[in-house]
Scaffold this motif. Sequence first.
Motif, PDB file in Angstrom:
ATOM      1  N   CYS A 120       0.874  -1.180   0.000  1.00 15.95           N
ATOM      2  CA  CYS A 120       0.000   0.000   0.000  1.00 15.95           C
ATOM      3  C   CYS A 120       0.911   1.229   0.000  1.00 15.95           C
ATOM      4  O   CYS A 120       2.065   1.129  -0.438  1.00 15.95           O
TER       5      CYS A 120
ATOM      6  N   GLY B 134       1.607   3.530   2.860  1.00 16.58           N
ATOM      7  CA  GLY B 134       2.390   3.764   4.072  1.00 16.58           C
ATOM      8  C   GLY B 134       2.845   2.510   4.797  1.00 16.58           C
ATOM      9  O   GLY B 134       3.675   2.569   5.702  1.00 16.58           O
ATOM     10  N   ASN B 135       2.255   1.354   4.440  1.00 15.75           N
ATOM     11  CA  ASN B 135       2.556   0.068   5.097  1.00 15.75           C
ATOM     12  C   ASN B 135       2.293   0.119   6.611  1.00 15.75           C
ATOM     13  O   ASN B 135       3.008  -0.495   7.392  1.00 15.75           O
ATOM     14  N   ILE B 136       1.253   0.887   6.983  1.00 17.10           N
ATOM     15  CA  ILE B 136       0.835   0.840   8.391  1.00 17.10           C
ATOM     16  C   ILE B 136      -0.657   0.506   8.543  1.00 17.10           C
ATOM     17  O   ILE B 136      -1.088   0.115   9.624  1.00 17.10           O
ATOM     18  N   CYS B 137      -1.450   0.674   7.479  1.00 18.81           N
ATOM     19  CA  CYS B 137      -2.901   0.407   7.600  1.00 18.81           C
ATOM     20  C   CYS B 137      -3.300  -0.843   6.823  1.00 18.81           C
ATOM     21  O   CYS B 137      -3.554  -1.898   7.409  1.00 18.81           O
ATOM     22  N   ARG B 138      -3.374  -0.739   5.475  1.00 18.20           N
ATOM     23  CA  ARG B 138      -3.949  -1.826   4.681  1.00 18.20           C
ATOM     24  C   ARG B 138      -3.025  -3.020   4.506  1.00 18.20           C
ATOM     25  O   ARG B 138      -3.451  -4.171   4.699  1.00 18.20           O
TER      26      ARG B 138
ATOM     27  N   PHE C 247       7.418   6.785   4.335  1.00 11.54           N
ATOM     28  CA  PHE C 247       6.970   7.782   5.334  1.00 11.54           C
ATOM     29  C   PHE C 247       6.952   7.218   6.744  1.00 11.54           C
ATOM     30  O   PHE C 247       7.202   7.924   7.708  1.00 11.54           O
ATOM     31  N   HIS C 248       6.608   5.948   6.869  1.00 16.58           N
ATOM     32  CA  HIS C 248       6.413   5.361   8.205  1.00 16.58           C
ATOM     33  C   HIS C 248       7.394   4.225   8.492  1.00 16.58           C
ATOM     34  O   HIS C 248       7.132   3.401   9.373  1.00 16.58           O
TER      35      HIS C 248
ATOM     36  N   ASP D 129      -7.798   3.841   0.737  1.00 17.05           N
ATOM     37  CA  ASP D 129      -6.984   4.253   1.869  1.00 17.05           C
ATOM     38  C   ASP D 129      -7.872   4.680   3.047  1.00 17.05           C
ATOM     39  O   ASP D 129      -8.599   5.660   2.935  1.00 17.05           O
ATOM     40  N   PRO D 130      -7.834   3.952   4.178  1.00 16.11           N
ATOM     41  CA  PRO D 130      -8.704   4.297   5.304  1.00 16.11           C
ATOM     42  C   PRO D 130      -8.064   5.287   6.278  1.00 16.11           C
ATOM     43  O   PRO D 130      -8.678   5.676   7.273  1.00 16.11           O
ATOM     44  N   TYR D 131      -6.823   5.738   5.986  1.00 17.01           N
ATOM     45  CA  TYR D 131      -6.016   6.481   6.962  1.00 17.01           C
ATOM     46  C   TYR D 131      -6.702   7.735   7.483  1.00 17.01           C
ATOM     47  O   TYR D 131      -6.665   8.026   8.678  1.00 17.01           O
ATOM     48  N   TYR D 132      -7.340   8.500   6.577  1.00 21.78           N
ATOM     49  CA  TYR D 132      -7.934   9.771   7.000  1.00 21.78           C
ATOM     50  C   TYR D 132      -9.404   9.652   7.401  1.00 21.78           C
ATOM     51  O   TYR D 132     -10.038  10.639   7.737  1.00 21.78           O
TER      52      TYR D 132
END
Length: 169
Positions: free
Chosen positions: A19, A21-25, A57-58, A137-140
């Motif tokens: 994805c 950022g490789n922190i959510c999906r 970024f992460h 993207d569910p981040y926001y």
Amino acid sequence: MTREPSNSGDNKISVAFCCLGNICRSPMAEAVLRHATSEMKLSHLIKEIDSFGTSGFHSGDGPDRRTVQTCRANGVPVNHVSRQVRLSDFERFDYIFAMDRENLEDLKYMQPRGSKSKIMLFGAYCEDARMDKIISDPYYGGPDGFQSSFRQLDHFSRTFLKKLAAGTA
Ligand code: 4NP
């Protein structure tokens, strides 16, 4: 006790999810596929499951707390440290599954010519006409976005595994 068939040859496959950022999906995807593989007793078919982001970024961060909460609420353990995609990933993984079209285009642009990975949208394994093939993207957004990503990932993972077991993935 049912035993999983052994598969000691070299035909096990390696799968990675990507994805932004490789922190959510994608850490959620990794966790869901690992869990479904074990539930469906198909661990003999898979050598490695990993995930990474098109961005760094992460890098070094753990999964977003909403990914952890959603996985936990669905009984799926998640454990990953974020990293950015590397050129060597295109030789290491048989499949690299993108979450959305932007990830897909970025991966295709980066892929060294002639390298082995098959790069595709994970949503190519959608068999439910009511379900979106794109994992947005569910981040926001709020927690609903994470639960909706989870449902998509669970369905795509089980379809992929079913096809892998049938030799039609
Ligand atoms: P992911 O979500 O790509 O599913 O890990 C995102 C995480 C972080 C950011 C964007 C998307 N960000 O802009 O920091």
